[in-house]
Design a protein around this motif. Structure first.
Motif: not given
Length: 468
Positions: A37-43, A433-437, A50-54, A284-288
């Motif tokens: 998740a972190s590698i994909f989001s960083d890319r 991410q919060r709504i997503g789960v 933007d960070t939240e949508s990534a 979730y913990a990484v992103g939120v």
């Protein structure tokens, strides 16, 4: 059956839980999933998102990959289970899917951060996950041969607890020796061992090959000591057709066995919700909350400790009171934990604003709340999974046990593609991410409702006689 003592066969069977757990612990939940998740989001952020949508998009892609794996398992599990019952041969299937486990896990080494090939990485992950799930299904089907109805709850709970301990040891080793954080250091401040390059994230990528090696070593007792009972026939077209016809007949008879049908439906929903919490908790913990992979690993250590303790205790309660009250209590605890997790943000818990500065060491109030929810998920999750397979033994036709566990795998995976897909779709649409789960809460509630129609001791003998 065999001259191998029952005690050794039980130990060999339990060795599977120990050997296979790192796929869930290291790859699915606490190390590789958050790393992906972190590698994909960083890319995506580097490309202008933007960070939240990534973060939400990374969660969605991970969910769609799990949905593909779940669909494959759902389609094949009952078919292969029926064939295994007709031939009396489960071990060849366990060997085959063990090989997929090893290949898939080892292939995650190729998740290079700079040249991240999403299709290749997720392809290996799906192969390993399918192998792990099928090997688990066929191994679970051996459980009734190891004890009577009053003993299997204790055996299942103990096996699950042993698996958690194995996962815990593997996770602690990985965090202290291999997996690096963004500063290139492991949990105890060391550079990754064995000359692994922290800049290339080789320490974190090595968890895949490590899980593969762990499995190969610790499955040795299983393959030495576990043997099958009953006649074993060579597979043939006629036997496959017979197995398939038995499967079709079993599906047609399900309405005649309402307790089994209700249990399969219930377990389909609540196990899928639980897998969703396991799978997306680290991401979730990484992103939120902005945690690192090492932070998620420490969180995993606590969750696993609680899981091991309560799986062991739950197995004893299962043997004493039966699996149904254990399952109901566990689901209620999981619902509470799920609501808590969804409510947590860096600035609020259960909708109440909280300070963002340190509460305990480097941990904020939100971090501590997430840790507590994780402990509840670990405790209730370990208990409900151990009790679920003993409940299946009580609900199933004793003459078609492997097929029943194939249907159990189908029930566990029929919505296994749906829950990750729902999380993926809701995450992508809401870009949160919060709504997503949130879909996991609804799945837990539906599973709890269906349990109302499940008989604690399963169908009466007369029901099976009339349904045969």
């Amino acid at each position: 059956m065999t001259d191998i003592p029952l005690k050794k066969r039980v130990r060999g069977w339990m060795a599977f839980d120990w050997a296979s757990q790192p796929y869930n612990t290291l790859l699915l939940t606490f190390i590789f999933g958050p790393y992906f998740a972190s590698i994909f989001s960083d890319r995506l952020v580097a490309e202008g998102a933007d960070t939240e949508s990534a973060n939400a998009h990374a969660q969605a892609v991970w969910g769609f990959a799990l949905a593909i794996a779940g669909a494959l398992i759902a389609l094949l599990a009952p078919v292969l289970g029926a064939v295994a019952d007709s031939t009396g041969r489960r071990m060849p299937f366990i060997w085959t899917f063990s090989a997929l486990y090893v290949i898939g896990a080892a292939g995650l080494w190729f998740a290079y951060p700079a040249e991240f090939n999403t299709t290749l990485v997720l392809g290996f992950f799906v192969i390993g996950l399918v192998g792990m799930e099928f090997a688990t299904s066929f191994t679970n089907a051996l459980l009734p041969e190891l004890g009577d109805r009053d003993e299997i709850g204790k055996l299942s709970g103990t096996g699950w607890a042993i698996g958690y301990v194995g996962g815990l040891i593997a996770l602690v080793f990985t965090l202290c020796i291999l997996a690096e954080n963004e500063s290139g250091k492991t949990l105890i401040g060391l550079s990754p061992a064995f000359g692994l390059d922290a800049e290339l994230r080789e320490g974190t990528r090595s968890v895949g090959p490590f899980a593969a090696l762990w499995y190969m070593v610790f499955m040795i007792p299983f393959f030495i000591w576990v043997r099958e009972s009953g006649p074993r026939l060579k597979p043939s077209l006629a036997i496959v057709k017979h197995g398939m016809s038995d499967l079709v007949a079993t599906l047609k008879r399900l309405p005649q066995t309402p307790s089994l049908m209700s249990y399969l439906g219930s377990s389909m929903l609540y196990r899928d919700a639980l897998n969703g919490m396991y799978t997306f908790g680290g991401i979730y913990a990484v992103g939120v909350l902005g945690w690192s992979v090492v932070d998620v690993g420490v969180f995993g250590i606590l969750a696993i400790i609680f899981g091991a303790i309560f799986a062991f205790v739950g197995g004893r309660l299962d043997s004493r009171y039966g699996p149904k009250p254990v399952i109901v209590t566990s689901i209620l605890a999981l619902i509470l934990a799920a609501v808590g997790i969804v409510s947590i943000s860096p600035m609020s818990v259960f909708g109440i604003m909280v300070p963002t500065d340190s509460l305990i060491g480097p941990l904020s109030t939100a971090d501590v709340a997430f840790y507590l929810c994780g402990c509840v998920v670990g405790a209730a999750g370990g208990t409900v999974q151990a009790a679920s397979r003993t409940m299946l033994v009580r609900q199933a036709n004793p003459e078609r046990m492997t097929e029943a566990f194939g249907l159990y795998a189908l029930a566990g995976k029929a919505t296994a593609f749906l829950a990750p897909a729902l999380i993926g779709v809701v995450s992508a649409v809401s870009e949160s991410q919060r709504i997503g789960v949130t879909p996991v809460i609804g799945l837990f509630l539906l599973g709890l409702i269906l349990l109302l129609w499940v008989k604690p001791e399963g169908e009466d003998e007369e029901v099976w006689a009339s349904a045969t």
